[in-house]
Design a protein around this motif. Structure first.
Motif, PDB file in Angstrom:
ATOM      1  N   ALA A  22      42.947  49.105  44.796  1.00  0.00           N
ATOM      2  CA  ALA A  22      42.895  47.858  44.031  1.00  0.00           C
ATOM      3  C   ALA A  22      42.453  46.692  44.906  1.00  0.00           C
ATOM      4  CB  ALA A  22      44.258  47.572  43.410  1.00  0.00           C
ATOM      5  N   THR A  23      42.878  46.679  46.161  1.00  0.00           N
ATOM      6  CA  THR A  23      42.479  45.613  47.080  1.00  0.00           C
ATOM      7  C   THR A  23      40.977  45.657  47.342  1.00  0.00           C
ATOM      8  OG1 THR A  23      44.665  45.631  48.108  1.00  0.00           O
ATOM      9  CG2 THR A  23      42.893  44.626  49.374  1.00  0.00           C
ATOM     10  N   LYS A  24      40.443  46.854  47.506  1.00  0.00           N
ATOM     11  CA  LYS A  24      38.987  46.989  47.709  1.00  0.00           C
ATOM     12  C   LYS A  24      38.226  46.492  46.480  1.00  0.00           C
ATOM     13  CE  LYS A  24      38.982  50.801  50.985  1.00  0.00           C
ATOM     14  NZ  LYS A  24      38.636  52.208  51.227  1.00  0.00           N
ATOM     15  N   THR A  25      38.707  46.856  45.301  1.00  0.00           N
ATOM     16  CA  THR A  25      38.062  46.409  44.061  1.00  0.00           C
ATOM     17  C   THR A  25      38.109  44.887  43.954  1.00  0.00           C
ATOM     18  OG1 THR A  25      38.699  48.460  42.966  1.00  0.00           O
ATOM     19  CG2 THR A  25      38.074  46.631  41.554  1.00  0.00           C
ATOM     20  N   TYR A  26      39.260  44.316  44.245  1.00  0.00           N
ATOM     21  CA  TYR A  26      39.441  42.864  44.162  1.00  0.00           C
ATOM     22  C   TYR A  26      38.567  42.144  45.189  1.00  0.00           C
ATOM     23  CZ  TYR A  26      41.703  38.306  44.157  1.00  0.00           C
ATOM     24  OH  TYR A  26      41.946  36.955  44.085  1.00  0.00           O
ATOM     25  N   ALA A  27      38.456  42.695  46.389  1.00  0.00           N
ATOM     26  CA  ALA A  27      37.690  42.054  47.456  1.00  0.00           C
ATOM     27  C   ALA A  27      36.201  41.975  47.120  1.00  0.00           C
ATOM     28  CB  ALA A  27      37.887  42.800  48.763  1.00  0.00           C
ATOM     29  N   GLN A  28      35.702  42.892  46.331  1.00  0.00           N
ATOM     30  CA  GLN A  28      34.290  42.888  45.961  1.00  0.00           C
ATOM     31  C   GLN A  28      33.934  41.724  45.039  1.00  0.00           C
ATOM     32  OE1 GLN A  28      33.606  46.774  44.335  1.00  0.00           O
ATOM     33  NE2 GLN A  28      33.509  47.751  46.355  1.00  0.00           N
ATOM     34  N   ASN A  29      34.869  41.378  44.146  1.00  0.00           N
ATOM     35  CA  ASN A  29      34.587  40.307  43.190  1.00  0.00           C
ATOM     36  C   ASN A  29      35.904  39.658  42.745  1.00  0.00           C
ATOM     37  OD1 ASN A  29      33.259  38.624  41.485  1.00  0.00           O
ATOM     38  ND2 ASN A  29      32.396  40.221  40.174  1.00  0.00           N
ATOM     39  N   PRO A  30      36.499  38.823  43.605  1.00  0.00           N
ATOM     40  CA  PRO A  30      37.839  38.290  43.311  1.00  0.00           C
ATOM     41  C   PRO A  30      37.934  37.410  42.071  1.00  0.00           C
ATOM     42  CG  PRO A  30      36.995  37.393  45.377  1.00  0.00           C
ATOM     43  CD  PRO A  30      36.003  38.388  44.889  1.00  0.00           C
ATOM     44  N   GLU A  31      36.882  36.701  41.730  1.00  0.00           N
ATOM     45  CA  GLU A  31      36.961  35.816  40.567  1.00  0.00           C
ATOM     46  C   GLU A  31      36.935  36.572  39.245  1.00  0.00           C
ATOM     47  OE1 GLU A  31      32.883  36.359  42.033  1.00  0.00           O
ATOM     48  OE2 GLU A  31      34.518  35.302  42.997  1.00  0.00           O
ATOM     49  N   MET A  32      36.698  37.863  39.310  1.00  0.00           N
ATOM     50  CA  MET A  32      36.591  38.655  38.087  1.00  0.00           C
ATOM     51  C   MET A  32      37.933  39.267  37.657  1.00  0.00           C
ATOM     52  SD  MET A  32      33.852  41.647  37.506  1.00  0.00           S
ATOM     53  CE  MET A  32      34.009  42.814  36.184  1.00  0.00           C
ATOM     54  N   TYR A  33      38.906  39.287  38.584  1.00  0.00           N
ATOM     55  CA  TYR A  33      40.142  40.022  38.303  1.00  0.00           C
ATOM     56  C   TYR A  33      41.380  39.134  38.330  1.00  0.00           C
ATOM     57  CZ  TYR A  33      37.277  44.159  39.050  1.00  0.00           C
ATOM     58  OH  TYR A  33      36.298  45.110  38.966  1.00  0.00           O
ATOM     59  N   LEU A  34      42.336  39.520  37.503  1.00  0.00           N
ATOM     60  CA  LEU A  34      43.680  38.936  37.480  1.00  0.00           C
ATOM     61  C   LEU A  34      44.660  39.988  37.991  1.00  0.00           C
ATOM     62  CD1 LEU A  34      43.671  37.452  33.865  1.00  0.00           C
ATOM     63  CD2 LEU A  34      43.513  36.160  35.980  1.00  0.00           C
ATOM     64  N   GLY A  35      45.811  39.544  38.456  1.00  0.00           N
ATOM     65  CA  GLY A  35      46.877  40.480  38.794  1.00  0.00           C
ATOM     66  C   GLY A  35      46.927  40.910  40.243  1.00  0.00           C
ATOM     67  N   TYR A  36      46.169  40.247  41.111  1.00  0.00           N
ATOM     68  CA  TYR A  36      46.197  40.644  42.523  1.00  0.00           C
ATOM     69  C   TYR A  36      47.553  40.344  43.151  1.00  0.00           C
ATOM     70  CZ  TYR A  36      44.841  41.331  47.351  1.00  0.00           C
ATOM     71  OH  TYR A  36      44.773  41.778  48.649  1.00  0.00           O
ATOM     72  N   GLN A  37      48.264  39.345  42.621  1.00  0.00           N
ATOM     73  CA  GLN A  37      49.602  39.016  43.130  1.00  0.00           C
ATOM     74  C   GLN A  37      50.549  40.204  42.951  1.00  0.00           C
ATOM     75  OE1 GLN A  37      50.014  36.164  44.700  1.00  0.00           O
ATOM     76  NE2 GLN A  37      52.141  36.524  45.194  1.00  0.00           N
ATOM     77  N   ASN A  38      50.447  40.899  41.809  1.00  0.00           N
ATOM     78  CA  ASN A  38      51.265  42.096  41.587  1.00  0.00           C
ATOM     79  C   ASN A  38      50.942  43.181  42.601  1.00  0.00           C
ATOM     80  OD1 ASN A  38      52.523  40.930  39.424  1.00  0.00           O
ATOM     81  ND2 ASN A  38      51.409  42.086  37.868  1.00  0.00           N
ATOM     82  N   VAL A  39      49.682  43.309  42.946  1.00  0.00           N
ATOM     83  CA  VAL A  39      49.271  44.310  43.938  1.00  0.00           C
ATOM     84  C   VAL A  39      49.880  43.976  45.298  1.00  0.00           C
ATOM     85  CG1 VAL A  39      47.305  45.310  45.172  1.00  0.00           C
ATOM     86  CG2 VAL A  39      47.131  44.871  42.722  1.00  0.00           C
ATOM     87  N   LYS A  40      49.818  42.710  45.698  1.00  0.00           N
ATOM     88  CA  LYS A  40      50.365  42.311  46.997  1.00  0.00           C
ATOM     89  C   LYS A  40      51.879  42.515  47.052  1.00  0.00           C
ATOM     90  CE  LYS A  40      48.735  38.114  47.330  1.00  0.00           C
ATOM     91  NZ  LYS A  40      48.329  36.790  47.816  1.00  0.00           N
ATOM     92  N   ILE A  41      52.565  42.107  46.005  1.00  0.00           N
ATOM     93  CA  ILE A  41      54.022  42.264  45.972  1.00  0.00           C
ATOM     94  C   ILE A  41      54.390  43.749  45.938  1.00  0.00           C
ATOM     95  CG2 ILE A  41      56.103  41.858  44.597  1.00  0.00           C
ATOM     96  CD1 ILE A  41      54.794  39.189  43.737  1.00  0.00           C
TER      97      ILE A  41
END
Length: 114
Positions: free
Chosen positions: A48-67
């Motif tokens: 999920a982090t790799k997916t988010y890093a490619q296009n961060p403005e496109m995704y929600l919910g990264y805070q849940n991934v970090k926690i």
């Protein structure tokens, strides 16, 4: 020209959070369940982090991934410590003593008398 792109939920973000929480709870199952859940959560979090890093403005919910990742690391550490403790108890006192309170007390008294 700025085009509006709707944000979508990051895949498995909620699942990673749930697995992170369950890895802490699962550490009390002799550590095995907690280790398994933590490893699964960490693998999913890495994807999920790799997916988010490619296009961060496109995704929600990264805070849940970090926690979820932080909780999975905590669950992994606690599970490994708990598993080591259980193994030490089995090696030191034997499996029979862990299941029989009187035998455990007798072995503890023997240990303290030495």
């Amino acid at each position: 020209m700025n085009e509006y792109q709707p944000q979508e939920q990051l895949q498995n973000a909620t699942l990673i959070l749930i697995l992170g929480i369950l890895s802490i709870i699962g550490c009390f199952c002799y550590g095995v369940l907690g280790i398994i859940l933590a490893i699964v959560a960490l693998i999913l979090a890495q994807k999920a982090t790799k997916t988010y890093a490619q296009n961060p403005e496109m995704y929600l919910g990264y805070q849940n991934v970090k926690i979820g990742k932080i909780l999975a690391i905590i669950g992994l550490v606690i599970s490994v410590i708990y598993m080591c403790l259980v193994i030490w108890l089995i090696v030191t006192f034997g499996m029979e003593a862990l299941q029989d309170q009187e035998l455990m007390q007798q072995r503890l008294e023997e240990m303290m008398g030495q």
